[in-house]
Design a protein around this motif. Structure first.
Motif, PDB file in Angstrom:
ATOM      1  N   LEU A   8       0.826  -1.213   0.000  1.00 45.05           N
ATOM      2  CA  LEU A   8       0.000   0.000   0.000  1.00 45.05           C
ATOM      3  C   LEU A   8       0.856   1.258   0.000  1.00 45.05           C
ATOM      4  CD1 LEU A   8      -2.506  -0.945   2.891  1.00 45.05           C
ATOM      5  CD2 LEU A   8      -2.550  -1.668   0.501  1.00 45.05           C
ATOM      6  N   GLN A  12       0.630   5.027  -2.119  1.00 47.20           N
ATOM      7  CA  GLN A  12       0.038   6.021  -1.208  1.00 47.20           C
ATOM      8  C   GLN A  12       0.511   5.775   0.235  1.00 47.20           C
ATOM      9  OE1 GLN A  12      -1.365   9.009   0.075  1.00 47.20           O
ATOM     10  NE2 GLN A  12      -2.351   8.827  -1.913  1.00 47.20           N
ATOM     11  N   ALA A  14       0.088   7.340   2.957  1.00 49.20           N
ATOM     12  CA  ALA A  14      -0.910   7.551   4.009  1.00 49.20           C
ATOM     13  C   ALA A  14      -1.814   6.325   4.171  1.00 49.20           C
ATOM     14  CB  ALA A  14      -1.762   8.778   3.704  1.00 49.20           C
ATOM     15  N   LEU A  15      -2.024   5.609   3.063  1.00 49.46           N
ATOM     16  CA  LEU A  15      -2.873   4.416   3.098  1.00 49.46           C
ATOM     17  C   LEU A  15      -2.182   3.332   3.916  1.00 49.46           C
ATOM     18  CD1 LEU A  15      -5.603   3.781   1.840  1.00 49.46           C
ATOM     19  CD2 LEU A  15      -4.404   2.933  -0.185  1.00 49.46           C
ATOM     20  N   MET A  18      -2.240   4.423   7.675  1.00 47.08           N
ATOM     21  CA  MET A  18      -3.476   4.158   8.420  1.00 47.08           C
ATOM     22  C   MET A  18      -3.592   2.665   8.751  1.00 47.08           C
ATOM     23  SD  MET A  18      -6.410   6.672   6.766  1.00 47.08           S
ATOM     24  CE  MET A  18      -6.148   6.252   5.028  1.00 47.08           C
TER      25      MET A  18
ATOM     26  N   ILE B 143      -5.689  -1.594  -5.082  1.00 45.99           N
ATOM     27  CA  ILE B 143      -4.927  -0.737  -4.162  1.00 45.99           C
ATOM     28  C   ILE B 143      -4.593   0.588  -4.843  1.00 45.99           C
ATOM     29  CG2 ILE B 143      -2.695  -0.500  -2.964  1.00 45.99           C
ATOM     30  CD1 ILE B 143      -2.967  -3.564  -2.328  1.00 45.99           C
ATOM     31  N   VAL B 146      -7.773   2.703  -4.742  1.00 47.12           N
ATOM     32  CA  VAL B 146      -8.043   3.215  -3.394  1.00 47.12           C
ATOM     33  C   VAL B 146      -7.011   4.296  -3.042  1.00 47.12           C
ATOM     34  CG1 VAL B 146      -8.259   2.606  -0.956  1.00 47.12           C
ATOM     35  CG2 VAL B 146      -9.129   1.040  -2.695  1.00 47.12           C
ATOM     36  N   ALA B 147      -5.762   4.083  -3.461  1.00 44.85           N
ATOM     37  CA  ALA B 147      -4.727   5.097  -3.220  1.00 44.85           C
ATOM     38  C   ALA B 147      -5.078   6.390  -3.947  1.00 44.85           C
ATOM     39  CB  ALA B 147      -3.364   4.567  -3.679  1.00 44.85           C
ATOM     40  N   GLY B 148      -5.580   6.275  -5.166  1.00 45.68           N
ATOM     41  CA  GLY B 148      -5.999   7.454  -5.930  1.00 45.68           C
ATOM     42  C   GLY B 148      -7.152   8.175  -5.249  1.00 45.68           C
ATOM     43  N   THR B 150      -7.809   8.065  -2.064  1.00 46.07           N
ATOM     44  CA  THR B 150      -7.242   8.667  -0.850  1.00 46.07           C
ATOM     45  C   THR B 150      -6.603  10.011  -1.180  1.00 46.07           C
ATOM     46  OG1 THR B 150      -6.829   6.462   0.053  1.00 46.07           O
ATOM     47  CG2 THR B 150      -5.603   8.277   1.060  1.00 46.07           C
TER      48      THR B 150
END
Lengths: 329, 329
Positions: A8, A12, A14-15, A18, B143, B146-148, B150
């Motif tokens: 992850l 990203q 930050a993902l 978290m 992923i 979801v990163a995008g 975020t």
């Protein structure tokens, strides 16, 4: 587990941050910590022990254990949003720190990462066909968990929930992952479908027994041992099994009084006394305890059929079952 | 696709119901409907065409197409919660009908169901090793999405987003699934890793071009064709590429005026006029159009290398790329 969460970080940071925070590896500024409660890790441990009890090697099941723990934590991150829980394991929940939207993302990403961990079974010498079988069972199990959570949220607004409805709900929400852990652990060890199914039955009974015992402790547990207030589940109006059994047993009697109590935001100490008195009058505690014993006995029987030979792993699993009878926190 | 969603029905009919509602198959009381917009289905169509263009059979790629469409819809259900969107495809969104908590569950369940659809590739004669490879790419792609998402949510509260940040974000949020669809479609057809990679490059360029063109239409699209108000993205203060290019080009000049405008809840018509005048002054539209042409050309080049032989499927894909240059809604 760390490798899957690292996946992850590249797209990203930050993902990954978290996710690592929720798992207890970092603090809220993403700096490493080593003194944080990371949960009991009961589910992955069970997968490893079942793999061993079925004659497999621990190393083979490691990706399975990681996938199970990541999946469990994905459901916790989303549950915390749904239940508006401010804390988990004595720390602020992900949604309270980064908001609901980012917490939805953090959970989604952990779910995807759980799959990446699972596919690593192939690298541990597990046959590709078998990995695919386990992966399909993994997603079907997730659907059972989400279905259980859907029912649980629905129960909050329903007045007609029966003990049977409740047991069906926890079979999904709580016990499905335990069943999967036991069954998939055995499958990796090369167990036959029939033997793996017995391991699954053991897991299901263990998971159900564990939840009902949790419900007992939520009402009659000692505050000094559970770390929660006495009768905490009554105060918070949780529709746990003892309360549903009471509803069923009182029938028309006292139901108006119970309705009035449960229409309040929180139940005060005189209300708690009344509920405890009704529970005693209707013999609810012995009925729930008998149910835990039934699950205990089912778990033992299924395990002894699943793993007929004595082994240290089987002894450890039997020991887990015994905790059903004696756990006090 | 229907079979995968059916897997939600046995444990929890309401879970399947919410999924089917979102997909446009049923109404909000879960009764079948046949007059509802189900979206353009561009992504699964692309997977099927790339499978064919790489010499594969359409039937083999059907589970892949279903998995991609289910995954896309899982992200839409969660996006709608995050963006507080009241409607999608002219109907109320899942969260507005059943609440945020149940919408989180509906999305989670669609994500699990997407995996079940994907694993069905095995039943279509795709080698188990290859299915596992595709499954791992599927979760890595998720992923990226979801990163995008975020990053996109994070951009809303940041004032320093650059055009490059934005292009990185949409490469994940929008283009990763197009890249995956093209690449996995080719993989199923038996394409070499190198050829599949070229298909992926085609998909990535197409996905990026599509999003930038969407941004252009959000500002300069004709209201009668897009079905939205003129300059709708300015009114809603969307930080789309043209606005970020403008920010970069104005530097210190006019930035105070822009800051004031974007501190309002919504930008009124005199504000919209001002932004349009600044966009014209700084030649933003030709710059964004040039970028779409660049992605167009990259997509064509990659596709012609990936699929050197002419075929009806390749012609259909080239036609999709041409829409980048001419699309007006």
């Amino acid at each position: 587990m760390r490798a899957a969460v690292d996946a992850l970080a590249e797209p990203q940071p930050a993902l990954a941050g978290m996710g690592r925070y929720h798992l207890g590896w970092v603090d809220e500024s993403f700096a490493p910590v080593d003194n944080v409660d990371q949960g009991k890790r009961m589910r992955p441990e069970l997968a490893l022990l079942c793999c061993q009890a079925a004659g497999g090697r621990l190393e083979q099941a490691a990706p399975l254990a990681a996938a199970i723990e990541l999946l469990h934590n994905f459901t916790l991150v989303h549950d915390d949003i749904q239940d508006r829980s401010p804390t988990r394991r004595h720390r602020a929940t992900v949604w309270t720190l980064w908001g609901e939207s980012q917490a939805i993302n953090a959970g989604d990403a952990l779910f995807a990462a759980a799959h990446l961990a699972l596919y690593e079974l192939r690298g541990r010498g597990v046959d590709a066909e078998r990995v695919l079988e386990i992966a399909a069972a993994f997603d079907r199990m997730t659907i059972e968990i989400v279905a259980g959570q859907t029912a649980d949220l629905d129960f909050e607004r329903r007045a007609d929930v029966t003990p049977d409805d409740y047991l069906t709900m926890i079979a999904g929400k709580t016990a499905a992952i335990v069943r999967f852990a036991a069954r998939a652990g055995a499958t990796i060890a090369g167990a036959s479908p029939e033997a793996a199914e017995r391991f699954g039955e053991f897991g299901l009974a263990l998971g159900l027994g564990f939840q009902v015992q949790d419900d007992l402790l939520g009402i009659w547990g000692s505050a000094s041992e559970t770390g929660k207030a006495e009768a905490d589940d009554i105060r918070r109006k949780k529709k746990s099994l003892p309360i549903l059994l009471l509803r069923q047993r009182t029938g028309g009697d006292n139901s108006a009084a119970l309705d009035r109590l449960y229409a309040q935001d929180e139940i005060d100490s005189s209300g708690i006394e009344l509920v405890l008195a009704l529970l005693a009058k209707h013999d609810v505690r012995p009925a729930a305890e008998a149910l835990v014993r039934t699950y205990h006995d089912q778990a033992v029987s299924a395990l002894l059929v699943a793993a007929p030979e004595a082994s240290p792993a089987r002894a450890a699993l039997l020991n887990r079952i015994e905790l059903l009878a004696s756990r006090s926190k």
